[in-house]
Every structure is written in C-alpha cells, then in structure tokens.
Design an enzyme around this catalytic site. Structure first.
Site, PDB file in Angstrom:
ATOM      1  N   ASP A   1       1.104  -1.218  -0.008  1.00 23.82           N
ATOM      2  CA  ASP A   1      -0.022   0.120  -0.081  1.00 23.82           C
ATOM      3  C   ASP A   1       0.822   1.286   0.090  1.00 23.82           C
ATOM      4  O   ASP A   1       2.205   1.036   0.210  1.00 23.82           O
ATOM      5  CB  ASP A   1      -0.887   0.124   1.209  1.00 23.82           C
ATOM      6  CG  ASP A   1      -1.913  -1.167   1.237  1.00 23.82           C
ATOM      7  OD1 ASP A   1      -2.248  -1.580  -0.072  1.00 23.82           O
ATOM      8  OD2 ASP A   1      -2.501  -1.456   2.098  1.00 23.82           O
TER       9      ASP A   1
ATOM     10  N   TYR B   1       7.014  -9.845   6.701  1.00 22.21           N
ATOM     11  CA  TYR B   1       6.843  -8.298   6.994  1.00 22.21           C
ATOM     12  C   TYR B   1       7.421  -8.071   8.385  1.00 22.21           C
ATOM     13  O   TYR B   1       7.449  -8.978   9.417  1.00 22.21           O
ATOM     14  CB  TYR B   1       5.233  -7.994   7.101  1.00 22.21           C
ATOM     15  CG  TYR B   1       4.799  -7.834   5.830  1.00 22.21           C
ATOM     16  CD1 TYR B   1       5.002  -6.751   5.088  1.00 22.21           C
ATOM     17  CD2 TYR B   1       4.046  -9.080   5.130  1.00 22.21           C
ATOM     18  CE1 TYR B   1       4.144  -6.693   3.843  1.00 22.21           C
ATOM     19  CE2 TYR B   1       3.590  -9.031   3.998  1.00 22.21           C
ATOM     20  CZ  TYR B   1       3.330  -7.734   3.219  1.00 22.21           C
ATOM     21  OH  TYR B   1       2.727  -7.727   1.890  1.00 22.21           O
TER      22      TYR B   1
END
Length: 258
Positions: A55, A118
């Site tokens: 994003d 992540y």
C-alpha cells in the site's frame, strides 16, 4: 523475433513517495516506474507482475516481480551487472534492482510464493532518521502481553477480521508461521510470516495488538476478535510508514536458471 524468456527481478524500495506497488491511474507507483525503466533499458515493451501489492507508504527490503522479454545474455553467473547498473541509473534513488534471474516460463512471482515476511517498526523518541520509516510513539506498550496474544493468533487460519472489506479474494485463510515482537535499537519490531496475507492485514493486526499492549484489552480478547470474523471488532490500522515487506520465499532456489 526471438522467443521470450521469463525472468524474476529482485528489487528493494522506500515506499514513502509512492502510492504502493501496483500501477494505478493518476498516482505514481513503483511498478509504473520499474516498467518504464525496463522498457527504456531493454528497448522493448515490458509489463511486470509483482509478488504482491504494497500500500501507499509501505516499504520493501525484498520484492520480486516477473517479466517476459526477449532473452538477455546474463553470463555464467546469471547476474547481468551491466543491465542492473543501467536500470539503477534511470530509476529513482529510492528504488534499487538487486538481481535479474532467468526462470522457467511457468514460474509466477505471486502464485508460486510459499511464504512472505513483514516487519513493523516502532520507536519511542523523536528521531529524524526514522521519519517515514518507523512509527513514533510516546509510551512503550507491554511487549509480553502483545506476544501472548500474537502466539494465540497462530492457532487460527481465518483472519477475516483483519482484512479490508470487499476485496476480491476467494478465501481469508492464512497460515501464520511466526508472529512476535522483539526489542530493537530504541524501539520494537513486530515480525510476522505467513503463506499469504490479506489486504491491510498486518497493519490491522499491529493496531489490535497495540490495544492489548496498552492494556485496553486482555490478550484473550484476540480470540473473540478473530472468531467474530468482523473487521469492525479489530483495532485501527497503524500508519504505513513502519511496515516493510522483508522476505519472499519460493519452492525453488533463486540463484540461476530454474
């Protein structure tokens, strides 16, 4: 015209200036600039397909994409330094190419990935060198409580409660293999690995765990949230600046021709 060859390209980028990875109208993205640079250097039309989508403002220390182009002479090491140098020269300084690797023509950067990892970074004192790269907080949360809740998450597979609504996915099931907070250089880092992730999933998880770390909810509350399958019951998504895609694994070894 020579037959096209599929390649994996490994890159890294600071996502601060971009509206994410994926090409979109009226916004600058990493994929747009990469495709344009590849077309310039290789002198042929190029369309990449990424291992996922990040994003706006999210970073990647490892990201893979695949592309089909006329075969390049990569030499015995399968690393064409001249092409890599040329690409890095025309790309912005916040996007860097690391490797270009020939793969079999069915290899898929997105669907073949078996694990993604992540990190989410938080720091507690004003630091200009962490601007746009970590989330600054005043008060340190209780890491033990957050880790207790994170461990409970690993017993579940349906994470609908952490997904953006109206996404085009067939399932909200994910298998998490790691979820833990560790202290790191004046801050804390959340490490999470899974076979796949839903849109906004990591930022929603961190926001929920932060409520537990601030003692607004008991660790067991994570079970009620997950079992509700309702995004409205989970915490607020944390800022994108602290999130990094750090590793993508494949069932084959990305070293040379596969």
């Amino acid at each position: 015209m020579s037959e096209k060859q599929r390649y994996f390209i490994e890159l890294t980028y600071d996502g601060t200036a971009y509206h994410g990875w994926q090409v979109q109208p009226n916004a600058v993205t990493v994929q747009e600039l990469l495709d344009r640079s590849l077309a310039t250097v290789l002198r042929q039309p190029v369309e990449t397909l990424g291992c996922g989508r990040t994003d706006t403002g999210v970073h990647a220390t490892q990201f893979f994409a695949h592309l089909d182009v006329e075969a390049m002479d990569l030499g015995p090491s399968a690393v064409d330094q001249k092409t890599i140098h040329s690409l890095n020269a025309v790309l912005p300084k916040d996007i860097a190419i690391k490797r270009i690797l020939p793969v079999h023509n069915e290899a898929h950067a997105r669907f073949d990935a078996t694990q993604r990892s992540y990190e989410y970074h938080i720091h507690f004192e004003k630091d200009p060198f962490r601007l746009n790269r970590s989330w600054e907080l005043r008060d340190k949360p209780d890491i033990a409580l957050m880790n207790a809740a994170a461990k409970m998450m690993m017993g579940y597979t349906d994470f609908s409660c952490f997904s953006k609504s109206n996404t085009q996915t067939f399932t909200n099931n994910c298998k998490i293999s790691r979820a833990e907070w560790v202290e790191h250089e004046g801050g804390i880092v959340f490490h999470i690995s899974a076979d796949r992730f839903l849109r906004n999933m990591v930022r929603a998880i961190v926001g929920t765990l932060m409520e537990i770390g601030r003692k607004e909810m008991e660790p067991e509350g994570i079970r009620r949230i997950i079992e509700s399958k309702n995004r409205g019951n989970a915490g607020t998504s944390v800022p994108a600046c602290g999130l990094y895609l750090t590793e993508v694994k494949y069932p084959y070894l990305l070293e040379s021709t596969i």
